[in-house]
Structures are given as C-alpha cells and as structure tokens.
Design a protein around this motif. Sequence first.
Motif, short mmCIF file in Angstrom:
data_model
loop_
_atom_site.label_atom_id
_atom_site.label_comp_id
_atom_site.label_asym_id
_atom_site.label_seq_id
_atom_site.Cartn_x
_atom_site.Cartn_y
_atom_site.Cartn_z
N GLU A 82 -19.28 8.82 3.37
CA GLU A 82 -20.51 8.82 2.01
C GLU A 82 -20.76 10.24 2.14
O GLU A 82 -20.87 10.81 3.12
CB GLU A 82 -21.35 7.86 2.50
N PRO A 126 -20.17 1.73 -2.23
CA PRO A 126 -19.55 2.74 -1.05
C PRO A 126 -18.26 3.36 -1.38
O PRO A 126 -17.39 2.96 -2.47
CB PRO A 126 -19.14 1.55 -0.03
N SER A 127 -17.81 4.42 -0.81
CA SER A 127 -16.89 5.35 -0.98
C SER A 127 -15.36 4.36 -0.57
O SER A 127 -14.38 4.51 -1.46
CB SER A 127 -16.68 6.39 -0.14
N LYS A 128 -15.71 3.58 0.37
CA LYS A 128 -14.28 2.66 0.64
C LYS A 128 -14.06 1.81 -0.62
O LYS A 128 -12.81 1.48 -0.96
CB LYS A 128 -14.77 1.80 1.84
N THR A 129 -14.99 1.25 -1.12
CA THR A 129 -14.87 0.22 -2.49
C THR A 129 -14.48 1.04 -3.49
O THR A 129 -13.23 0.57 -4.35
CB THR A 129 -16.23 -0.47 -2.89
#
Length: 266
Positions: free
Chosen positions: A129, A244-247
Amino acid sequence: LLIILALGFTGGLLAGLLGVGGGIVFVPLFQEIAAKHPIVSERVDYVIANSLLVVFIVGISGSIKHIKLKNTHLKAALTTGISAVFSSLILSYTIKQLGLNNPQVFKWLFSMILVFTGIRMWSGKKPEEQSNQTVIIPPLKQFIPAGLIAGCITALTGLGGGIIMIPYFNKINKLPLKFATGLSLTVIPILAFPLLSYYALLEPTKAIYNGLQTGYILWPIALPMVLAASIASPLGIKIAQKIPSKTLLIIFTVFIVLTILKTLLT
C-alpha cells in the motif's frame, strides 16, 4: 446507441480503475462496426483511429483526477510519452508505407508479451500500500524504454499502452502499483494525440459516413462513446483509491487474460 454508451462507460471505468486506455473494449467494438462496411484494406486504420480518439479523451479525464490526487508525476509522464510518440509515429508510418502489417504474427507476439507481463507482475514482493510521501521517482531516463515499447503497441493495435507501462513502472521502476496506474493514464493522452492527429489528417479511399467523419474518425460512433467513457473514468479512479493493491493486482491480471483472449480470437 445504448450499447455504444454502455461499452464506452465500461471502457472508461476500466481506464480509471487500471490506468489503461480502455482499448480492450473500444477496439473490438470498432472492429465490429468496420466489418460491416466494404473497407477491408482500411479496416485497421478505422479501428485504430477511433479507438485512439476515445483513449485520448479518457486519458485527459483521468489525468486531471490523478493530478488532483497527486498520484502521478508530470515530468516522468512527459518523458515516457515523448518516447512513445517517437516509436508509434515511426512504426505507423513504416507499416502504412510498406504494407508490413501482419495481424497473425503480431497477435501471437503480443500475446506472448502479455503472458510474460502477467507472470512478472506476480513475481517478487507482494504489492505494498502506498502513501504519496514515500513515492521515489527514479531518474527520468529510466522511463524511456517503457515509452518506446508502449508506442509500438499503440501503433500496432490501437490500445493505449497501459498494459505494458504499468508492469514496467511497478516492477522495473519500483513504483507503487496505484501510483503506476496513475502515471500510466497520464502518459496515454500524450501518446495518443500525435497518432490520432495522423489518422485524422489522412484521406480514406472509401468513407463510411460522408460528411460526418474526419479522416478515419467516425463522429456518429465515437462521440457517444467519448461522452460515456469520460464520465466513467474519474469514477474508476475513485474506486481504485479505495481498494487494496492486492485486489487491484488481481483485477489487472484478469484484464491481461481478457486482452490475450481478445487478441487471439479476433
């Protein structure tokens, strides 16, 4: 008209969310429209020109939002954009003059690049993030290769080049994923405008809409799509800032898979 507006909105939303031009939506639509007219020798020109128009407007709309959020870097965007313009104009002119456009060879090469891009995005550290205070911009010369490659992709396909720039900014230039998407979207209008102007100044041998087109640009189709896409792009950016960055990485990977399928099945 409703279908055009819906697809324009979808493409604009993707552009804002992922930092790409939305060409995966725009290009197939213009391919379908061009396929209904006897313009086989100029079909690619019509597709690329109109896709670039929408990508250009979407890029401007999204860039304004990212600049307000301080989620981009204008000097880096300009360096990347100028490099992309250089390669896109030279390649477009060469293809046009020498008739070197071979869709079969390119689509497999492009798909291989996308597969490598997807693997590279998931390799190494997990996406972190970001806070804008921690973003470190590398030397501007490190953005030139991304621009040169993106320019070639745009010239050959009408896509905005974000599919290449985002992994480069994130993995090679070590920029946070959300910042990379903002920077990519800021580059896209810089890249698209000269090539768009080139196609607008050309004279088609066969017009589709007499009196309602400029060069290869078809205003009755492009304008509604531009309107819908420019409205949706800032909305996509707003959504991207909240997830979120992962999403975001998962969504981008799905986008790559869809682009590969579209490229191979077209």
